[in-house]
Design an enzyme around this catalytic site. Structure first.
Site, PDB file in Angstrom:
ATOM      1  N   HIS A 161     -12.856 -23.617 -44.295  1.00 19.93           N
ATOM      2  CA  HIS A 161     -11.956 -22.530 -44.728  1.00 19.93           C
ATOM      3  C   HIS A 161     -10.509 -22.802 -44.308  1.00 19.93           C
ATOM      4  O   HIS A 161      -9.742 -21.866 -44.129  1.00 19.93           O
ATOM      5  CB  HIS A 161     -12.398 -21.178 -44.155  1.00 19.93           C
ATOM      6  N   SER A 282      15.209 -35.286 -52.360  1.00 18.02           N
ATOM      7  CA  SER A 282      15.653 -34.179 -53.197  1.00 18.02           C
ATOM      8  C   SER A 282      17.093 -34.426 -53.617  1.00 18.02           C
ATOM      9  O   SER A 282      17.884 -34.980 -52.859  1.00 18.02           O
ATOM     10  CB  SER A 282      15.545 -32.874 -52.402  1.00 18.02           C
ATOM     11  N   LYS A 330      -9.632 -41.905 -78.671  1.00 20.82           N
ATOM     12  CA  LYS A 330      -9.000 -43.016 -77.952  1.00 20.82           C
ATOM     13  C   LYS A 330      -7.896 -42.650 -76.976  1.00 20.82           C
ATOM     14  O   LYS A 330      -7.894 -43.099 -75.828  1.00 20.82           O
ATOM     15  CB  LYS A 330      -8.463 -44.029 -78.956  1.00 20.82           C
TER      16      LYS A 330
HETATM   17  N1  ARG Z   1      -9.086 -45.860 -86.944  1.00 21.23           N
HETATM   18  C1  ARG Z   1     -10.426 -45.415 -87.099  1.00 21.23           C
HETATM   19  C2  ARG Z   1     -10.890 -44.786 -85.797  1.00 21.23           C
HETATM   20  O1  ARG Z   1     -10.279 -45.031 -84.791  1.00 21.23           O
HETATM   21  C3  ARG Z   1     -11.319 -46.562 -87.418  1.00 21.23           C
HETATM   22  C4  ARG Z   1     -12.525 -46.194 -88.190  1.00 21.23           C
HETATM   23  C5  ARG Z   1     -12.141 -45.719 -89.537  1.00 21.23           C
HETATM   24  N2  ARG Z   1     -13.265 -45.557 -90.402  1.00 21.23           N
HETATM   25  C6  ARG Z   1     -13.163 -44.917 -91.541  1.00 21.23           C
HETATM   26  N3  ARG Z   1     -14.248 -44.838 -92.235  1.00 21.23           N
HETATM   27  N4  ARG Z   1     -12.063 -44.364 -91.964  1.00 21.23           N
HETATM   28  O2  ARG Z   1     -11.835 -44.040 -85.764  1.00 21.23           O
END
Ligand code: ARG
Length: 463
Positions: A161, A282, A330
């Site tokens: 705590h 700072s 991604k």
């Molecule tokens: N740039 C796409 C991705 O990152 C690749 C796959 C695209 N496939 C498609 N059928 N349009 O997912």
């Protein structure tokens, strides 16, 4: 990035050109170019397999291979011109290949879709990065271990705590973070089994009528397993979720350490002296030395959690199989991997230069009644039920607070007033070093136990 709109590789059935804003919206090449080396690695394996299976002639395969190797060098030296109109890393490389070697380049995509291609690339990328992180986590544990060895005999209050609780060894505290990092490593290691699965050959979704050999490409790419269902192969992003969950947990641990050390470096605690080169000043207040690096580790933890939440949301409503939504897998993954990698790299540099303030820790031990439990344990070792001991020592603490003294300052007479079982031997229990030494239970702070933990950890980290 060049913006001239080249002919689209999928343009056969299209009469109308996409407006520029659609090209921009659709494009992923701005970020998925990070997959380029893996894309080429995957293409090389695919071409080799097509040749082995008689789909490509030896000279065609050779041409493709040389073309791809040429492009890889161009990409690595930064000379490759990425084109937004070519949408993504896959189409950019394929169109550049055809430009370089002519129509043979168009044969590379036989028995392949971008759907199995991108899944392959992302798995190869993830595998590489996770292996890199395993090493960083190993170094992190080594750095913590060195600090533990250096601070073996430093005592400090352990907290619950955020209130002073019981005395512990600083080495014991540092070993706790090693345990967390060890679990993080184990989780990443385990996830590799699943990341390391080949989707290549699943095609768009339903495999291929060509005589492909999926075992061969998997082997060339050092995948441990082959995705067993082509529909699942192209739509599975579990490995992204799993990696982000593992990264999130790593950041939880780093963030807790960061928060603790930010507190410890405050004027109020002064337990730690952060190396100056990992702090900043700072612009207004000349006296400031702020723990920015640790604050950023704590702050960036939120981004990693956000990426985990993001991919879960992307996937939850998707019908089989591939959907363009999945392109959103991604940026979050890349960002999270980079964030964890950088956070660990910085800590690994900072840890060896971090110093602890033994005097401040010692001073903190003198206040806060950290030996209250020991006093209760003393009584209970003399046959009094622990609940009763707890009550008596509670009253003793209140008594001391009123008098403004510590438990150690009590006389035997005073103690006997609270319970006749107190004897001279009690002062043995009201000693910080001895209190720590008495805690020899497995995983505890006693010197020999901490040394055992250090030894085991050392052995594990050397292996
Ligand atoms: N740039 C796409 C991705 O990152 C690749 C796959 C695209 N496939 C498609 N059928 N349009 O997912």
């Amino acid at each position: 990035m060049k913006k001239n709109s080249n002919k689209k590789l999928w343009g056969g059935r299209f009469k109308k050109a996409t407006p520029k804003i659609v090209d921009q919206f659709n494009a992923s090449v701005g970020f998925d170019q990070a997959l380029a080396p893996y894309d080429i690695q995957g293409s090389l394996a695919h071409a080799k397999m097509l040749q082995k299976q008689g789909v490509l002639s030896a000279s065609e395969a050779k041409k493709i291979q040389q073309g791809l190797e040429f492009l890889l060098k161009k990409i690595q030296t930064g000379a490759f011109e990425w084109q937004l109109a070519q949408e993504d890393v896959h189409l950019n490389i394929e169109s550049a290949l055809t430009q370089k070697i002519g129509p043979t380049g168009g044969k590379l995509h036989t028995a392949r879709s971008r759907n199995d291609q991108v899944a392959t690339d992302l798995r190869l990328y993830c595998r590489d990065k996770v292996q890199g992180l395993l090493k960083k986590l190993q170094d992190f544990q080594r750095a913590l271990l060195q600090l533990a060895q250096k601070n073996l005999d430093t005592l400090l209050p352990g907290y619950t705590h955020l209130q002073r609780a019981q005395p512990i060894r600083l080495a014991h505290y540092l070993l706790a973070y090693i345990e967390m990092a060890k679990r993080d490593q184990e989780r990443l290691q385990d996830s590799l089994k699943r990341i390391n699965t080949s989707p290549l050959g699943a095609g768009a979704l339903a495999g291929s009528p060509h005589p492909i050999d999926r075992k061969f490409t998997a082997q060339v790419l050092s995948f441990e397993r082959i995705a067993q269902n082509s529909l699942d192969a192209v739509s599975d992003r579990d490995f992204v979720v799993e990696t982000l969950a593992n990264l999130s947990l790593i950041m939880v641990h780093l963030s807790r350490l960061a928060e603790e050390w930010i507190l410890w470096s405050s004027q109020e605690f002064q337990f730690i002296k952060l190396p100056q080169e990992f702090c900043t000043g700072s612009s207004m207040m000349p006296q400031k030395q702020n723990p920015d690096v640790l604050e950023l580790i704590r702050g960036k933890t939120g981004r990693v959690f956000g990426s985990l939440q993001g991919i879960l949301e992307v996937l939850k409503g998707l019908p089989l199989t591939y959907n363009k939504d999945m392109q959103e897998d991604k940026e979050g993954l890349f960002d999270a991997l980079n964030t964890v990698e950088t956070s660990l790299s910085i800590l690994n540099l900072m840890l060896p230069k971090t110093e602890f303030n033994q005097n401040k820790m010692q001073a903190a031990l003198k206040e806060g009644f950290v030996l209250a439990t020991d006093l209760a344990d003393y009584l209970s070792s003399r046959g009094i039920p622990f609940r009763e001991c707890h009550e008596i020592v509670g009253q003793l603490v209140a008594h001391c607070q009123k008098k403004g003294i510590a438990l150690e300052d009590l006389s035997l007479e005073e103690l006997k007033n609270f319970h006749p079982k107190f004897e001279k031997s009690v002062f043995d229990w009201l000693n910080l070093e001895k209190a720590v030494e008495r805690r020899q239970s497995l995983g505890g702070p006693a010197k020999q136990e901490v040394l055992r933990q250090i030894k085991e950890t050392k052995k594990r980290l050397q292996a």
